[in-house]
Design a protein around this motif. Structure first.
Motif, PDB file in Angstrom:
ATOM      1  N   LEU A 101     158.618  93.681 136.149  1.00 29.95           N
ATOM      2  CA  LEU A 101     159.532  94.819 136.085  1.00 29.95           C
ATOM      3  C   LEU A 101     158.887  96.089 136.618  1.00 29.95           C
ATOM      4  CD1 LEU A 101     162.229  96.005 135.020  1.00 29.95           C
ATOM      5  CD2 LEU A 101     161.117  96.317 132.814  1.00 29.95           C
ATOM      6  N   ASP A 128     167.251  92.825 137.521  1.00 30.27           N
ATOM      7  CA  ASP A 128     166.691  93.805 138.457  1.00 30.27           C
ATOM      8  C   ASP A 128     167.594  93.911 139.700  1.00 30.27           C
ATOM      9  OD1 ASP A 128     165.166  95.217 140.316  1.00 30.27           O
ATOM     10  OD2 ASP A 128     163.279  94.377 139.562  1.00 30.27           O
ATOM     11  N   GLN A 129     168.102  95.130 139.931  1.00 34.60           N
ATOM     12  CA  GLN A 129     169.055  95.333 141.030  1.00 34.60           C
ATOM     13  C   GLN A 129     168.474  94.999 142.402  1.00 34.60           C
ATOM     14  OE1 GLN A 129     172.511  96.426 140.432  1.00 34.60           O
ATOM     15  NE2 GLN A 129     171.594  95.400 138.685  1.00 34.60           N
ATOM     16  N   LYS A 174     166.648  92.530 142.993  1.00 37.90           N
ATOM     17  CA  LYS A 174     166.411  91.092 143.074  1.00 37.90           C
ATOM     18  C   LYS A 174     167.703  90.276 142.972  1.00 37.90           C
ATOM     19  CE  LYS A 174     161.709  91.576 141.194  1.00 37.90           C
ATOM     20  NZ  LYS A 174     160.842  91.391 140.003  1.00 37.90           N
ATOM     21  N   HIS A 209     162.617  89.068 135.218  1.00 33.59           N
ATOM     22  CA  HIS A 209     162.919  90.449 135.642  1.00 33.59           C
ATOM     23  C   HIS A 209     162.573  91.470 134.553  1.00 33.59           C
ATOM     24  CE1 HIS A 209     165.992  89.356 139.042  1.00 33.59           C
ATOM     25  NE2 HIS A 209     164.934  88.592 139.056  1.00 33.59           N
ATOM     26  N   SER A 210     162.520  91.043 133.300  1.00 33.20           N
ATOM     27  CA  SER A 210     162.282  91.972 132.180  1.00 33.20           C
ATOM     28  C   SER A 210     160.815  92.033 131.776  1.00 33.20           C
ATOM     29  CB  SER A 210     163.089  91.522 130.957  1.00 33.20           C
ATOM     30  OG  SER A 210     164.445  91.371 131.274  1.00 33.20           O
TER      31      SER A 210
END
Lengths: 663, 663
Positions: B8, B348-349, B351, B519-520
């Motif tokens: 992230l 995640d924008q 990705k 993503h986090s």
């Protein structure tokens, strides 16, 4: 065994009318119906699906959240070896007979039950006694099959025998069922022929995992095994604290022999299952038992059933545990919690009983088991099982795999153990006895403390001992003192290791859902008086949809109000639907009562003027009228249970005008 | 194709560290692990299960509730005939090769991909170029297999050829994959032998329904068919209003050939699927399209891929539909809604991309399809498919069963149709042509309007016509005027009947869940500085548990406060867990950051004095201190999204003291 089924208001239950309503409103429908359907498979339509989701939601709050259970979601596909170890491959079966004439396959216990019930009905008819609703309906359904069986009078002794068999029908094994079929000369009414003796039919669906077909597997018949196999990880996740429970919600599969009872006997079903792991020492006490001990349950114990009766006793659970009727506090705690859960759903309190399993009836893993049964038009239906599985599952999986499915507990007071220990002089022992070395050593090590005490004396006196070793020489073997020693030693244990026992409450969600529908159903006379209208009086938290929004007519002026209200209700977390069809308000509300929606909001010309709306309550059909925000707040309080309809009618002005248009 | 995976915070992603953390915290675990496990089957532990439930909950709100979809729950067990009709029995397959030496079974496209990627890696090494993280990890994993394949330089032209093949790897059929294997002399690195040509392997698990084994069936490979089969009932439930959507959340099954990618390729998986039924006339407009038309999506279209490239374009969905890149508004509307859903989850924008299917890649039922792909350490992963299935499914099932899976729509303006009609003189026609009667009649009735106009003229002129009837006589048949008539007639149609088209957004929940975890994830240096600590920065609404309650020590004075606080949070609908272990506060919070819990509450001696508690935020590790009720209100607002942490720090006093004990 049969009892007249009634509605919520005590009216005789017209099952055909109810079923037609459920079908019309798409609560559920046979799967693949346009292909002719497959017995035992059903799809839930929108109201059924929402009802199921709400039951699950309440279950999760009542059990998982309230008691910090560890919820898991495990695979349905299960390899052969796991279910072989658990005993399901060998024992998870029903007894099946075949009609040699037409090839029909019959489930043996159901066949015996059907034949005896038909004869008892015929006897009543012959004696001119009243035949109960359900019996009549059954007879009608089986009409083509029961010809020639009717109106034959039985001896009083025979009637009693039949009734005693029926009271313990779940207690017979295949051989016994076969004997009953022969003894009472039971014939398949469709052919007049006696079916073949019962054989076991395994109820698991089998398949093959992977492309090379070398890994046979099954669809799980229960959600328990995944929880057991993960025991060690769950214990660690729970920072090694005992007791604790895992829980799981998911589908299970049973290839029922010939399912014909709607949602009550299906091949694919949603289960919610808890595995509560508890230390077997100290008689399975439960820390919160005192919270429930005064709750009264209707119990039907094992002995009563074995004596051929079905009389229920009302007993406080605290008393039932103290008297030993229910084995331990943990089992008792869950019986009471199950009762509270069913109550919260809106199940009719007069139609619940807890029935204890008889010895032959219990699943292969259980050491005590009580079923929560709900009374429906199909009789008493097992909806929740609550079994004490003891250490069975964890033990067999640990033994098979070598995985340590145990609890290791640091002892606060270390345990001092004094006992006789045997030390073998390895270097000499083996060479001395050659090929028998291992056998002799095993026999020596297998001696008890008492035997060792005696051996120690012998050794001191004679410098040697003689022990029994079957299969070596003449079965007696002499061992001299240079080959081993026996010493009395003290040692300290700091850790206690044990296999937990498991108490398993197991919920059949579909059966609960169907029973709840029957318990919530009633009819009210329509205003016109010509036709009774169905109502499903689900509690607001359980109802599929909470609010129906009804614009008075298709007038375009109402549209923005409808849209705005939907949005506000959605933000408040309240599910609603709009019915802007051209049907009369009365028709629309009546359609909605069938869906069990507890509240209705009417938008009319007054709304366009001053923003006020009316709120209608399903069961009373009373209405109140107030501004939008007050109505939304009222609905919120009604759904979360903090207020009743009576509270609302005391707070907000009653509105009578609308009734005029309901006609 | 591969891209360096990052956390992230843009750090290089250490996949091994992440996996070990997920395992330690029991997000998921191989099913039946103590039995050695089964590839492609996983169990979710408590945090994974809660994360899954929260994703489902948000999905239901975002799609089902927001758009009044009709949610259904259909059977997984599906009889053969249904999936035969849908085309799955014949076409739902992957291409499989076998190594003739060791019997290993390989999925053909993955085999080709692996071999070419290995060669490209070897080429880079030979040229002394940097090898990316993911490539290195892949190489390491396959080490034993790739010996002798490394560090061989390739011609520039060959490199380009390989890259073009990889860009369209999903577009090859079995024969083409076989040709690639031969052309580029690909060998199984494990044996050095070329595998056999690809054969189709059906991916459905088969079983048998009922005791007599005469009803073959499958576990459904998707949740769509149950929705199609119920179309007529759903339309009626929706009071015949079009368009509408049904939705379903449930498990599906695919017998993957050799799954080895963790949660990204599994044999049993949870799907959430929408079937939006739309009138094919009028180019599938959508009533709410203007709400989303300015949303920008990253699109990778078909042509770009076919040209061997993977370049993404940022395009507003309104523009994409206007230019014809995305076929119609309804498809475009759902692509945008999918994008918003993924955003809401915290994906995640940077990705996300939407990739259009190539012609050969599309499922047998699709006429256009875009996948939402998420970038992970395994490359771009298809997480949501959005297909236009046209009228395929409803048509084939209607044809097979005769069920009217159509919409009948009252025409506001009745349609007047003038056309040539043929009327056959039944009594004479059959006897005249004898055995050819039906064939000749069919040929006559199959004539077009143009042909009929001509025939009418011929008839008038000659009193007879001659038409082509293949297989009868010399293929020309004469029909005289006493056998039939042709008339030009006007008729009025009041009802229009059509088969709806279906737009199907289909979500793989497990893949979304795993991608979201990657993503986090990020790591932060520990206070001691020796070891990076993992953090999962899930949005509060998504996080498995919202609050960790941490008493400062095991002091008994804290117990009543812990119990009271748990209860209050539960009433507020906020899930919490207590960690009262003896580990340091810092250790407990760090354990908790790994679980992604956004908030922590400490109970200390100050709490015992004045009832105040501290609230810690996971990502910033900032703390505020206030009385209990204010903290609970703050958490409520943070979880429902009405406030941010910044709002809270502005409202409540910052607390710095606790950091001291975090070491």
């Amino acid at each position: 065994m049969t009892t007249e089924a009634t509605t919520l208001k005590g009216q005789p239950l017209d099952k055909a009318a109810l079923e037609s309503m459920l079908r019309r409103r798409m609560f559920y429908t046979p799967s693949f119906e346009i292909y002719g359907g497959v017995s035992g498979l059903y799809d839930y339509g929108p109201p059924g699906c929402a009802l199921q989701a709400n039951i699950i939601d309440i279950w999760r709050k009542h059990f998982v959240l309230e008691e910090d259970m560890l919820e898991v979601d495990c695979s349905v596909l299960t390899p052969h070896e796991v279910l072989k170890t658990s005993g399901h491959v060998d024992k998870f079966a029903d007894w099946m007979c075949k009609d040699p004439k037409n090839g029909e396959i019959l489930r043996a216990d159901h066949f015996v039950e059907d034949v005896l019930e038909t004869r008892l009905r015929g006897n009543k008819e012959a004696r001119g006694q009243k035949i109960e609703e359900k019996e009549e309906a059954d007879a009608k359904k089986k009409k083509k099959k029961t010809k020639g069986q009717e109106a034959i009078k039985l001896d009083d002794a025979v009637v009693q025998e039949y009734e005693e068999i029926l009271a313990q029908i779940d207690n017979y094994n295949g051989q016994q069922l076969g004997e009953l079929i022969t003894k009472y000369d039971m014939k398949n009414p469709a052919t007049g022929v006696q079916p073949t003796p019962p054989v076991a039919f395994n109820l698991m669906f089998s398949t093959s995992i992977g492309p090379s077909s070398n890994l046979p597997g099954y669809l799980r018949p229960e959600t328990a095994q995944g929880q057991f196999l993960n025991f060690a990880k769950l214990l660690e996740f729970n920072t090694n604290n005992m007791p604790f429970a895992s829980a799981s919600i998911g589908k299970s599969y049973r290839n029922e022999i010939s399912p014909r009872a709607g949602l009550l006997r299906v091949r694919e079903f949603l289960m919610a299952e808890i595995e509560h792991f508890v230390d077997p020492e100290g008689h399975k006490k439960h820390g919160r038992f005192q919270e429930v001990e005064d709750i009264e349950l209707s119990l039907l114990d094992r002995e009563t059933q074995l004596s051929g009766k079905t009389i229920v006793r009302k007993v406080k659970i605290g008393e039932a545990v103290r008297s030993g009727l229910v084995d331990n506090e943990t089992l008792g705690y869950f019986l009471a919690r199950i009762h509270l859960f069913l109550k919260r759903l809106g199940v009719d309190q007069a139609k619940i009983r807890f029935r204890q399993h008889m010895a032959n009836e219990m699943a292969h893993y259980a050491c005590d088991c009580w079923d929560a049964e709900l009374l429906t038009s199909s009789g008493w239906v097992e909806c929740v099982g609550c079994a004490d599985r003891s250490a069975y599952d964890l033990s067999v999986h640990a033994k098979k795999t070598g995985a340590p499915l145990v609890v290791r507990e640091r002892l606060e007071i270390p345990k001092v153990i004094e006992e006789w220990e045997i030390e073998v002089e390895k270097k000499k022992f083996g060479p001395f006895y050659k090929k028998d070395g291992k056998t002799v050593e095993n026999a020596l090590m297998a001696t008890t403390q008492e035997q060792r005490e005696q051996l120690a004396k012998d050794l001191e006196q004679n410098g040697k001992v003689v022990i029994d070793v079957p299969g070596v020489g003449n079965g007696k073997v002499e061992i001299s003192q240079d080959l081993f020693r026996i010493v009395f030693r003290k040692r300290t244990e700091n850790v206690r290791e044990y296999t937990p026992n498991v108490i398993e409450p197991s919920f059949g969600i579909g059966r609960i859902l169907y029973s709840l529908i029957e318990h919530s159903y009633w009819t009210r006379a329509s205003d016109g008086g010509d036709e009774a209208r169905g109502v499903l009086s689900f509690p607001p938290a359980v109802a599929p949809t909470k609010v129906l929004i009804v614009p008075l007519s298709t007038n375009k002026d109402f549209t923005p109000f409808v849209r705005e209200l939907s949005k506000k209700l959605r933000s408040a977390g309240v599910s609603s639907r709009v019915d802007d069809s051209s049907a009369s308000i009365g028709k629309r509300y009546s359609r909605n009562d069938e869906l069990g929606t507890p509240f209705g909001i009417t938008i009319d010309f007054q709304t366009v003027k001053d923003g006020s709306i009316t709120l209608r309550e399903r069961d009373s059909t009373e209405q109140v009228r107030a501004e939008e925000d007050k109505i939304i707040a009222a609905i919120g309080a009604l759904v979360d249970g903090s207020k009743t309809w009576k509270d609302i009618t005391a707070e907000l002005p009653i509105f009578a005008g609308q009734e005029l248009v309901e006609r």
